[in-house]
Scaffold this motif. Structure first.
Motif, mmCIF file in Angstrom:
data_model
loop_
_atom_site.group_PDB
_atom_site.id
_atom_site.type_symbol
_atom_site.label_atom_id
_atom_site.label_comp_id
_atom_site.label_asym_id
_atom_site.label_seq_id
_atom_site.Cartn_x
_atom_site.Cartn_y
_atom_site.Cartn_z
ATOM 1 N N PRO A 115 36.779 45.515 34.825
ATOM 2 C CA PRO A 115 35.899 44.760 33.930
ATOM 3 C C PRO A 115 36.435 44.542 32.412
ATOM 4 N N ALA A 116 37.041 45.614 31.832
ATOM 5 C CA ALA A 116 37.625 45.631 30.562
ATOM 6 C C ALA A 116 38.834 44.526 30.738
ATOM 7 N N SER A 117 39.456 44.544 31.656
ATOM 8 C CA SER A 117 40.598 43.556 31.796
ATOM 9 C C SER A 117 40.285 42.066 31.647
ATOM 10 N N GLU A 118 39.083 41.772 32.187
ATOM 11 C CA GLU A 118 38.455 40.449 31.958
ATOM 12 C C GLU A 118 38.312 39.930 30.470
ATOM 13 N N VAL A 119 37.985 40.918 29.670
ATOM 14 C CA VAL A 119 37.888 40.640 28.186
ATOM 15 C C VAL A 119 39.127 40.606 27.784
ATOM 16 N N TYR A 120 40.313 41.396 28.041
ATOM 17 C CA TYR A 120 41.720 41.071 27.429
ATOM 18 C C TYR A 120 42.289 39.891 27.894
ATOM 19 N N ASN A 121 42.025 39.601 29.068
ATOM 20 C CA ASN A 121 42.580 38.368 29.692
ATOM 21 C C ASN A 121 41.767 37.063 28.972
ATOM 22 N N ARG A 122 40.780 36.956 28.721
ATOM 23 C CA ARG A 122 40.183 35.838 27.869
ATOM 24 C C ARG A 122 40.811 35.904 26.407
#
Length: 372
Positions: A113-120
């Motif tokens: 889930p954290a990677s989704e934030v970093y990706n955005r």
């Protein structure tokens, strides 16, 4: 006249405030922020400490040589408490604080889930330890890992059980987390129809009493119990199994191979099989890291060296592209061939390492050693 004086005073105050603000921003811009995220408190804090120390050592070495791009490197350490929701909060904090890259998280249930934030936000992330395949299967080009995947270590474990131990009846338990259940599933999948899985079920991470489920498993008479999860629960499982008279050996993955497992389980840990990468003590390129780490922090943890290499890879990419722009760093990470403490590391198009060796370990004499 008074009005005129007030205007002068207001202008001076405004000028000084503006000067303070610019100076403050300049000071903030004088450092390059590198994020470190993991379980820094709670029952998995040992893993978070290993992460932090590994990155801290890399950062200290870079700063001693002048930093990167003429600026010192500052760590932004955040505690995700191995909780997915907290991991998302941590990720947003990293973005808001201006980190140029993140080393973390530890748990797959947090990294995904954290990677989704970093990706955005376009911020590259390198995890030293999250092994669930899903992490790099979603097409996020800025997400990487320096460790292997659960489908790889699950296959190695299954091969060992069927071809080396030649067992026929297996029980499988997991902690219902993204990592634990994912590893258990990959192990079960790799077993195929070569063995009979006499029990497959989950426990609750954080629980302390597993005797009820172990009693059920005991009645199935398995020749081995496989557990997908982390060392706090694994230690209690093997300890309580012995208390119930279960002599069946346990097997688990990389989330258990930590001295804390043996510390909690005591003599009950003996004979537990584990999958992990080769001992860094036997890797020639790791000697300098190990000497420096031991001198500064004491004994290294299983993922200290992974965090160290992950930080060095990120900082090398920043140095090579001469920029802190996420897109440029990400593009460089996909082409970079890095010679680190673990040896040569290169990422494929998904962000996985091109070589991810797993071997079998066993607890013996109160220590972990590679199985012969």
């Amino acid at each position: 006249m008074k009005k005129f004086l007030y205007l002068i005073l207001f202008s001076l105050l405004t000028f000084n405030f503006s000067l303070f603000t610019v100076t403050g921003c300049a000071k903030k811009d004088d450092v390059i922020k590198l994020g470190v995220a993991g379980p820094m408190t709670g029952d998995q804090a040992k893993m978070g400490t290993d992460f932090r120390n590994g990155v801290d050592l890399a950062v200290a070495e870079w700063n001693e040589k002048g930093g990167v791009l003429g600026k010192k490197i500052a760590m932004v350490v955040s505690d995700d408490q191995h909780d997915p929701k907290q991991a998302v909060s941590v990720a947003n904090k990293m973005v808001n604080e201006g980190t140029v890259g993140v080393i973390g998280h530890f748990n797959s249930s947090c990294s995904i889930p954290a990677s989704e934030v970093y990706n955005r936000a376009g911020i590259p992330m390198i995890t030293p330890a999250s092994t669930n395949p899903q992490l790099t299967e979603r097409g996020f080009d800025n997400i990487f890992r320096v460790c292997g995947r659960d489908d790889q270590q699950g296959a190695v474990a299954a091969d060992f059980v069927t071809n080396r131990l030649r067992l026929k009846k297996i029980a499988i338990l997991h902690d219902k987390t993204t990592y634990g259940q994912g590893l258990a599933n990959e192990f079960k999948k790799a077993l195929g129809n070569k063995v009979e899985v006499v029990h497959y079920g989950g426990i609750i991470q954080g629980d302390k009493d597993f005797k009820a489920v172990l009693t059920v498993v005991k009645e199935k008479k398995p020749e081995l119990i496989f557990f997908g999860g982390i060392y706090p629960e694994a230690a209690l499982l093997v300890k309580q199994a012995k208390e119930l008279g279960i002599k069946t050996p346990f097997m688990s993955g990389d989330g258990v191979i930590d001295p804390k497992f043996i510390e909690i389980a005591g003599p009950s840990a003996e004979g537990t099989y584990l999958t992990f990468s080769p001992d860094p003590v036997k890797i020639p390129t790791a000697k300098v890291f190990l000497d420096s780490y031991h001198k500064k922090y004491g004994d290294h943890g299983p993922y200290s060296i992974y965090a160290y290499d992950a930080a060095n890879i990120m900082l090398t990419a920043i140095k090579d592209v001469k920029s802190t722009e996420g897109k440029k760093i990400t593009e460089k990470l996909h082409t970079l061939e890095f010679n680190g403490a673990l040896g040569t590391i290169k990422f494929d198009k998904k962000g996985d390492v091109t070589v991810a060796p797993y071997v079998i370990w066993i607890t013996k004499g109160g220590k972990f050693e590679e199985y012969r």
